[in-house]
Motif scaffolding. Structure first.
Motif, mmCIF file in Angstrom:
data_model
loop_
_atom_site.group_PDB
_atom_site.id
_atom_site.type_symbol
_atom_site.label_atom_id
_atom_site.label_comp_id
_atom_site.label_asym_id
_atom_site.label_seq_id
_atom_site.Cartn_x
_atom_site.Cartn_y
_atom_site.Cartn_z
ATOM 1 N N PHE A 14 0.830 -1.203 0.000
ATOM 2 C CA PHE A 14 0.000 0.000 0.000
ATOM 3 C C PHE A 14 0.872 1.264 0.000
ATOM 4 C CE2 PHE A 14 -2.695 3.229 2.147
ATOM 5 C CZ PHE A 14 -3.775 3.209 1.275
ATOM 6 N N CYS A 15 2.016 1.170 0.659
ATOM 7 C CA CYS A 15 2.898 2.341 0.760
ATOM 8 C C CYS A 15 3.769 2.535 -0.480
ATOM 9 C CB CYS A 15 3.819 2.199 1.976
ATOM 10 S SG CYS A 15 2.950 2.182 3.544
ATOM 11 N N ALA A 16 3.920 1.478 -1.252
ATOM 12 C CA ALA A 16 4.894 1.514 -2.341
ATOM 13 C C ALA A 16 4.531 2.533 -3.416
ATOM 14 C CB ALA A 16 5.009 0.125 -2.970
ATOM 15 N N GLY A 17 5.519 3.173 -3.942
ATOM 16 C CA GLY A 17 5.342 4.047 -5.105
ATOM 17 C C GLY A 17 4.703 5.383 -4.791
ATOM 18 N N ARG A 18 4.639 5.760 -3.515
ATOM 19 C CA ARG A 18 4.027 7.054 -3.175
ATOM 20 C C ARG A 18 5.135 8.078 -2.983
ATOM 21 N NH1 ARG A 18 -0.943 6.103 -2.595
ATOM 22 N NH2 ARG A 18 -1.603 4.025 -1.987
ATOM 23 N N THR A 19 5.189 8.998 -3.903
ATOM 24 C CA THR A 19 6.210 10.022 -3.716
ATOM 25 C C THR A 19 5.599 11.292 -3.135
ATOM 26 O OG1 THR A 19 5.902 10.628 -6.016
ATOM 27 C CG2 THR A 19 7.750 9.171 -5.515
ATOM 28 N N GLU A 20 4.258 11.404 -3.182
ATOM 29 C CA GLU A 20 3.615 12.624 -2.680
ATOM 30 C C GLU A 20 2.780 12.395 -1.427
ATOM 31 O OE1 GLU A 20 4.521 15.506 -3.823
ATOM 32 O OE2 GLU A 20 5.759 14.495 -5.311
ATOM 33 N N SER A 21 2.567 11.121 -1.048
ATOM 34 C CA SER A 21 1.813 10.849 0.184
ATOM 35 C C SER A 21 2.809 10.816 1.333
ATOM 36 C CB SER A 21 1.097 9.495 0.101
ATOM 37 O OG SER A 21 0.212 9.457 -0.991
ATOM 38 N N GLY A 22 2.732 11.794 2.197
ATOM 39 C CA GLY A 22 3.660 11.826 3.321
ATOM 40 C C GLY A 22 3.210 10.972 4.486
ATOM 41 N N ALA A 23 1.956 10.477 4.418
ATOM 42 C CA ALA A 23 1.416 9.765 5.576
ATOM 43 C C ALA A 23 0.556 8.584 5.149
ATOM 44 C CB ALA A 23 0.573 10.721 6.407
ATOM 45 N N VAL A 24 0.760 7.457 5.805
ATOM 46 C CA VAL A 24 -0.170 6.327 5.714
ATOM 47 C C VAL A 24 -0.555 5.971 7.143
ATOM 48 C CG1 VAL A 24 -0.422 3.872 5.163
ATOM 49 C CG2 VAL A 24 0.661 5.402 3.514
ATOM 50 N N ALA A 25 -1.875 6.016 7.439
ATOM 51 C CA ALA A 25 -2.363 5.590 8.757
ATOM 52 C C ALA A 25 -3.097 4.270 8.560
ATOM 53 C CB ALA A 25 -3.309 6.630 9.342
ATOM 54 N N SER A 26 -3.044 3.405 9.557
ATOM 55 C CA SER A 26 -3.752 2.131 9.415
ATOM 56 C C SER A 26 -4.356 1.708 10.738
ATOM 57 C CB SER A 26 -2.811 1.044 8.901
ATOM 58 O OG SER A 26 -1.838 0.737 9.868
ATOM 59 N N PHE A 27 -5.370 0.877 10.640
ATOM 60 C CA PHE A 27 -6.061 0.350 11.816
ATOM 61 C C PHE A 27 -6.400 -1.100 11.539
ATOM 62 C CE2 PHE A 27 -9.934 -0.965 13.879
ATOM 63 C CZ PHE A 27 -9.728 -0.578 15.193
ATOM 64 N N VAL A 28 -6.224 -1.940 12.550
ATOM 65 C CA VAL A 28 -6.653 -3.340 12.447
ATOM 66 C C VAL A 28 -7.629 -3.611 13.580
ATOM 67 C CG1 VAL A 28 -5.914 -5.754 12.562
ATOM 68 C CG2 VAL A 28 -4.485 -4.077 11.375
ATOM 69 N N GLY A 29 -8.805 -4.107 13.259
ATOM 70 C CA GLY A 29 -9.806 -4.487 14.270
ATOM 71 C C GLY A 29 -9.717 -5.983 14.522
ATOM 72 N N ILE A 30 -9.810 -6.364 15.783
ATOM 73 C CA ILE A 30 -9.645 -7.763 16.179
ATOM 74 C C ILE A 30 -10.877 -8.216 16.953
ATOM 75 C CG2 ILE A 30 -8.241 -9.273 17.682
ATOM 76 C CD1 ILE A 30 -5.844 -7.480 16.851
ATOM 77 N N ALA A 31 -11.299 -9.437 16.727
ATOM 78 C CA ALA A 31 -12.476 -9.975 17.430
ATOM 79 C C ALA A 31 -12.152 -10.158 18.906
ATOM 80 C CB ALA A 31 -12.891 -11.303 16.799
ATOM 81 N N ARG A 32 -12.982 -9.532 19.758
ATOM 82 C CA ARG A 32 -12.781 -9.662 21.214
ATOM 83 C C ARG A 32 -13.448 -10.934 21.720
ATOM 84 N NH1 ARG A 32 -14.021 -4.209 21.660
ATOM 85 N NH2 ARG A 32 -16.189 -4.822 21.804
#
Lengths: 142, 80
Positions: A14-32
């Motif tokens: 997802f991050c690859a090849g981004r020369t103008e995106s200074g930020a990648v945020a991510s979230f993972v939800g897990i079954a409680r």
């Protein structure tokens, strides 16, 4: 846990090849497991409909937060406690938009995405609907 | 035509997908047919928050149904 890795991690593509995106945020939800009250989750989707509805949420987030890109991976079927259910990643020029868009997308997914969730536990099975907390979270954006 | 049931509707009916041949002419005719066969399911489909989609598009009110139609009854969603 803190891991230092030299190789890739799941967001590499997802991050690859981004020369103008200074930020990648991510979230993972897990079954409680809800301390034993939930032994399994069964998540039902409507293929061909669920993706379109999620696509609308992504479009809205993209416009609102000027995203360069967004990724949503959502599981359906049987899910055991401790297993990941959903991953959201957002890319933007600066970090604030990426963080907020990730938060926004998760709030919409948690309360508006077309899934039907059945929680199995020692007391039997029940269909789950969005909680008050989910709806309060969503109201922050409206 | 095919009918799909989601969430608790599938539990009420005891099925989640079923063909109707010949197809009822309209969504209201389909609902009436279902209610005549299975009163509990008829009530569940008419219940609060249950929406219908025809060919994966939410329909409010009436819709005509052809032989290839896919009708889905969607109870309130759980979210992801």
């Amino acid at each position: 846990m803190i891991r230092l890795v030299e190789g890739g991690f799941e967001l590499t593509a997802f991050c690859a090849g981004r020369t103008e995106s200074g930020a990648v945020a991510s979230f993972v939800g897990i079954a409680r497991g809800e301390r034993g009250a939930a032994t399994a989750l069964e998540l039902e989707a409507y293929p061909g409909f669920t993706e379109v509805e999620i696509g609308r949420m992504v479009e809205a987030a993209t416009a609102r937060f000027s995203l360069h890109d967004a990724l949503v991976i959502h599981r359906h079927g049987a899910i055991a406690p401790g297993e990941p259910i959903v991953m959201v990643a957002t890319a933007s020029a600066h970090r604030r938009e990426a963080f907020e868009a990730c938060d926004y997308l998760m709030d919409y997914l948690k309360s508006r995405a077309p899934f039907w969730k059945k929680e199995h536990g020692p007391a039997g099975a029940r269909w789950v609907e969005p909680t008050e907390r989910d709806l309060d979270d969503l109201a922050r954006w409206e | 035509m095919r009918v799909l049931l989601f969430g608790r509707l599938g539990d009420v009916a005891g099925w989640r997908e079923r063909g109707f041949d010949p197809p009822p002419a309209s969504l209201s005719a389909l609902k009436a047919l279902i209610a005549a066969e299975d009163a509990d399911l008829g009530l569940a489909i008419a219940g609060p928050g249950v929406r219908a989609a025809v060919d994966r598009v939410i329909v409010r009110g009436e819709a005509a149904l052809g032989p290839g139609a896919e009708v889905a009854f969607l109870p309130p969603m759980s979210g992801g």
